[in-house]
Design an enzyme around this catalytic site. Structure first.
Site, PDB file in Angstrom:
ATOM      1  N   ASP A  37     -11.047   2.855  -2.883  1.00 24.84           N
ATOM      2  CA  ASP A  37     -11.383   1.582  -2.236  1.00 24.84           C
ATOM      3  C   ASP A  37     -12.843   1.220  -2.505  1.00 24.84           C
ATOM      4  OD1 ASP A  37      -8.912   1.846  -1.101  1.00 24.84           O
ATOM      5  OD2 ASP A  37      -9.614   1.845   0.975  1.00 24.84           O
ATOM      6  N   ASP A  67       0.837  -1.195   0.000  1.00 26.32           N
ATOM      7  CA  ASP A  67       0.000   0.000   0.000  1.00 26.32           C
ATOM      8  C   ASP A  67       0.881   1.259   0.000  1.00 26.32           C
ATOM      9  OD1 ASP A  67      -2.344   1.429   0.041  1.00 26.32           O
ATOM     10  OD2 ASP A  67      -3.219   0.347   1.729  1.00 26.32           O
TER      11      ASP A  67
END
Ligand code: GLA
Length: 409
Positions: free
Chosen positions: A216, A159
């Site tokens: 997301d 990430d």
């Protein structure tokens, strides 16, 4: 001193330009399961032992993946997302799993998952901290890559929270370099393009197997339809980069969770197949309703997703709030296609169009088969009209195989 620095800069630049990941993985979009969307950063195993991020959760998911038919249709990776770690590294600078929630450690968990014929994925972050505030890989990339290899991990999601995005051009390839250097094959999932304004997709595709490039996914139709729109617009021309070994990742499947109607779940599953997306479920596999389970394990939809050419489908038309998408598949000259009705006015959309409009122009015609049910709809010449009704926030999906390949079915 200056000489040493120059050496380091030369190494970093050559990793970013000369090195390429080329690990032979993800020849078709990876399939698996990831904890994030459904289980988030729940670390409260005292009050919520069944849903907290713990080795027990991943073992149970592996059990269900292996025995409930998911593995049989291609799902392979059990992936840990954020919040698995201890807040501190050990005295040697190595990451450690939270000892209360993962008392046996990640290596044992990997062994267990491998014993089921599955693979284990893990999560880290390119910056100083993960998005959930756990130790990041900045300054520790080499040691973290080696730790994951020692544990027997097979997949890394890296990430990009708490980082300087300017460093990503060099830093993401560098982590790929360290992963390769361990000698253990790692499927490398990069969140790099999701954090930078104008991603260099050529470089990203050279260094990563899959990459997140948009918001997301959340458990809602707004979220899923927003992702489909972003992929349909394809303003940054990322669709053309997809091929075996390198795929865009629109984020997890939320089929079987709380937020989507049955039609909307069909849209997500069908469109993730057309978009040649990783099929990474985030659902409680201990408790999946029959409809969702059937959808997640639908072999015809999965075959469209896993087509060996690995070409990403594109939106070719948008008319009256209906999207028309096409994806080339094998055998040669064949396509999967989908119509998605984004209207919410409560009536089915009548679609009536000739195959010509879908650029299906082979004069011998096509065998058309509806994909969700496998129902053969007939042989259609390019000038013949296809009539369908598409539910509000629903999908029609079919394959067209030219008669010139197989003749009439
Ligand atoms: C970011 C990522 C998500 C998830 C969380 C974890 O938001 O995009 O997929 O990994 O971090 O904190």
């Amino acid at each position: 001193m200056f000489g040493q620095q120059l050496c380091l800069v030369t190494l970093l630049l050559s990793v970013a330009t000369v090195f390429s990941l080329d690990n032979g993985l993800a020849l078709t979009p990876p399939m698996g399961w990831l904890s994030w969307e459904r289980f988030r950063c729940n670390t409260d195993c005292v009050n919520d032992p069944d849903n907290c991020i713990s080795e027990r959760l991943f073992m149970q998911m592996a059990d269900h993946m292996a025995s409930d038919g998911y593995k049989d249709v291609g799902y392979e990776y059990i992936n840990i997302d954020d919040c698995w770690m201890s807040k501190e590294r050990d005295e040697n600078g190595r990451l450690q799993a939270d000892p209360k929630r993962f008392p046996s450690g990640i290596k044992k968990l990997a062994d267990y998952i491998h014993s089921k014929g599955l693979k284990l994925g893990i999560y880290e972050d390119f910056g100083t901290k993960t998005c959930g505030g756990f130790p990041g890989s900045k300054f520790y990339m080499s040691i973290d890559a080696q730790t994951f290899a020692d544990w027997g991990v097979d997949f890394l999601k890296l990430d990009g929270c708490y980082s300087n995005t300017d460093d990503m051009t060099v830093g993401y390839p560098l982590m790929g370099f360290f992963l390769n250097h361990t000698g253990r094959p790692f499927l490398y999932s990069c969140s790099w393009p999701a954090y930078v304004g104008k991603p260099d997709y050529q470089s990203i595709a050279k260094h990563c197997n899959i990459w997140r490039n948009y918001k997301d996914v959340q458990d809602s139709w707004d979220s899923v339809s927003g992702i489909i729109k972003y992929y349909g617009d394809d303003a940054q021309k990322f669709a053309e980069i997809a091929r075996p070994g390198q795929f865009n990742d629109p984020d997890m499947l939320i089929v079987g969770d709380f937020g989507l109607s049955e039609d909307q779940q069909r849209v997500q599953m069908g469109m993730w197949a057309i978009m040649t997306a990783p099929l990474i479920m985030s659902v409680d596999l201990r408790n999946v309703k029959p409809f969702a389970k059937q959808l997640l394990t639908n072999k015809r939809i999965i075959a469209v997703n896993q087509d060996p050419m690995g070409i990403q489908g594109r939106r070719i038309w948008q008319v009256s709030n209906v999207d028309y998408w096409m994806k080339p598949i094998q055998p040669n000259g064949s396509y999967a296609f989908a119509f998605i009705n984004f209207n919410t006015n409560g009536v089915q959309k009548k679609i009536n169009l000739s195959l010509n409009y879908l650029h299906l122009t082979d004069p011998a015609g096509y065998n058309i088969t509806e994909t969700f049910t496998g129902k053969f709809l007939g042989v259609y010449k390019p000038t013949a009209y296809l009539h369908t009704l598409v539910n509000p926030t629903g999908i029609f999906m079919a394959t067209a195989v030219p008669l010139s390949v197989y003749g009439r079915y």
